[in-house]
Design a protein around this motif. Structure first.
Motif, short mmCIF file in Angstrom:
data_model
loop_
_atom_site.label_atom_id
_atom_site.label_comp_id
_atom_site.label_asym_id
_atom_site.label_seq_id
_atom_site.Cartn_x
_atom_site.Cartn_y
_atom_site.Cartn_z
N UNK A 55 62.09 43.82 28.81
CA UNK A 55 60.71 43.80 29.30
C UNK A 55 60.40 42.48 30.00
N UNK A 56 59.92 42.60 31.23
CA UNK A 56 59.51 41.44 32.00
C UNK A 56 58.17 41.74 32.66
N UNK A 57 57.53 40.71 33.19
CA UNK A 57 56.31 40.93 33.96
C UNK A 57 56.71 41.44 35.34
N UNK A 154 57.70 55.90 30.86
CA UNK A 154 57.86 54.46 31.06
C UNK A 154 57.53 53.74 29.76
N UNK A 155 58.45 53.78 28.81
CA UNK A 155 58.18 53.27 27.46
C UNK A 155 58.21 51.75 27.37
N UNK A 170 57.08 45.54 32.18
CA UNK A 170 57.81 46.71 32.63
C UNK A 170 59.29 46.37 32.52
N UNK A 171 60.14 47.22 33.03
CA UNK A 171 61.58 46.98 32.98
C UNK A 171 62.23 47.56 34.22
N UNK A 251 67.01 45.48 41.10
CA UNK A 251 67.60 44.18 40.76
C UNK A 251 66.45 43.20 40.56
N UNK A 252 66.41 42.55 39.38
CA UNK A 252 65.30 41.67 39.04
C UNK A 252 65.78 40.26 38.71
#
Length: 398
Positions: A55-57, A154-155, A170-171, A251-252
């Protein structure tokens, strides 16, 4: 007794449309970026996973959820689709990002124009204007965002504002799922992602997703202004006789802009080279006829409303062909009436060379009401004399 059986049956049914249980990964798929995922858009198969559920912003990519929410809220409402949206002063001031089309307070802008600006340039002022117009307030729109995120699975996601803000999560997987949902439900909107530029009020802005210029097979989706967070889609068809392949990569937290774009492109290319996607069943297919107790019919047809696709490594498919597929229907036995059309009944497990690769929920294709008094009495006796209730199944080769 049959209530307990029904509860047990419902607990054994998965909510997701596709669960991949054992797909081989291509050795050449590697990322320097810490987070990434690649999915096949048709089958939903996860072909590459590197902290895909971390999980990231989502930052500027929050606009993608705002776009989907706006599309769902205006879906089927002719008055909304053709409406002009009033621009509020707050809509123009809450975002200080360069990702905006510089709306002017007190003006009216067609909803279609605002939605397109969100898709092409991630316009945050458009997101705010649309949010207020469709839900009455930013807060109400956020509730709609979270409700719809839950609806599509979208868990890992939770939103607090229609645009980039603190305390949102989100992820990579959720963002890929979201992009694919837009592709499925709103293909005409998904096509906007491939637009190179957007013009409004005499000014033209470029789509900031640089992956669009990497290959003609890439049709965009969304990227942060820095291009360190990129969602890309690949659509390629070799010729008119072949089925088009559609892939989505996320890609994050990339190291630099060029490297992130290269890695996104490489994921898509390797997915296209190393995997094949096969249609196992057409739309509206009945998979099995299952026994039912205490009903006005003794057989229930189960199947899908949508076509079923699966993805397998290209080398395995070449070596074994489609004869390597087998399927198994798994459900809680016995089934007890009443049963409603569309009720989840069990799962279809798909294997290739005896190795599980995916599972899909199975649904009742028609209603079954309660049977007559005598037939229900007989079936009640059968239920009481049955000591064990286990998963029923049928196995068939495709």
């Amino acid at each position: 007794l049959h209530k307990a059986i029904r509860r047990q049956r419902q607990m054994c049914i998965r909510d997701s449309f596709l669960t991949v249980t054992g797909t081989a990964r291509a050795a050449s798929m590697q990322l320097a970026a810490p987070i990434g995922v690649l999915i096949d858009a048709e089958s939903g198969a996860v072909l590459f996973d590197q902290k895909a559920h971390e999980r990231i912003n989502p930052g500027e990519l929050t606009c993608l959820m705002a776009l989907y929410t706006a599309l769902k809220l205006s879906e089927g409402k002719t008055q909304d689709a053709t409406a002009s949206v009033p621009v509020n002063y707050e809509d123009t001031q809450r975002s200080q990002s360069s990702r905006r089309i510089y709306l002017v307070s007190g003006t009216f802008v067609p909803l279609q124009t605002l939605l397109q600006s969100i898709a092409v340039v991630g316009a945050e002022d458009s997101s705010l204007a649309v949010a207020r117009f469709l839900s009455g307030s930013y807060e109400a729109f956020v509730r709609d965002m979270n409700r719809l995120a839950r609806d599509i699975g979208m868990t890992d996601s939770s939103f607090t504002f229609p645009i980039a803000s603190q305390n949102q999560t989100s992820s990579a997987y959720d963002l890929a799922l979201l992009a694919n949902q837009i592709r499925i439900e709103f293909p005409e909107v998904f096509a906007w992602f491939s637009q190179a530029e957007f013009s409004f009020s005499g000014h033209t802005q470029n789509n900031c997703n640089l992956s669009l210029w990497k290959s003609p097979s890439i049709n965009g989706v969304m990227a942060s202004t820095s291009n360190l967070n990129v969602i890309s889609s690949w659509l390629r068809q070799e010729n008119e006789k072949t089925i088009p392949r559609s892939l989505i990569s996320v890609v994050l937290k990339g190291k630099n802009r060029e490297k992130t774009i290269d890695e996104s492109f490489n994921l898509l290319r390797q997915g296209w080279l190393n995997y094949e996607t096969i249609k196992l069943f057409d739309d509206n297919t009945t998979i099995a006829r299952l026994d039912v107790l205490k009903g006005n019919r003794d057989k229930l047809d189960v199947g899908f409303s949508r076509a079923v696709w699966v993805t397998v490594p290209h080398k395995l498919l070449i070596a074994r062909g489609t004869g390597g597929f087998s399927t198994r229907v798994v459900y809680m036995h016995p089934l007890v009436a009443p049963i409603k059309k569309g009720e989840k009944i069990g799962t279809l497990q798909v294997a290739f060379e005896q190795k599980p690769i995916a599972s899909f929920p199975l649904y009742a294709r028609h209603d079954i009401g309660q049977g007559g008094y005598i037939s229900r009495l007989i079936d009640a006796v059968r239920l009481k004399t049955t000591e064990n209730y286990s998963s029923g199944h049928e196995t068939r080769n495709k």
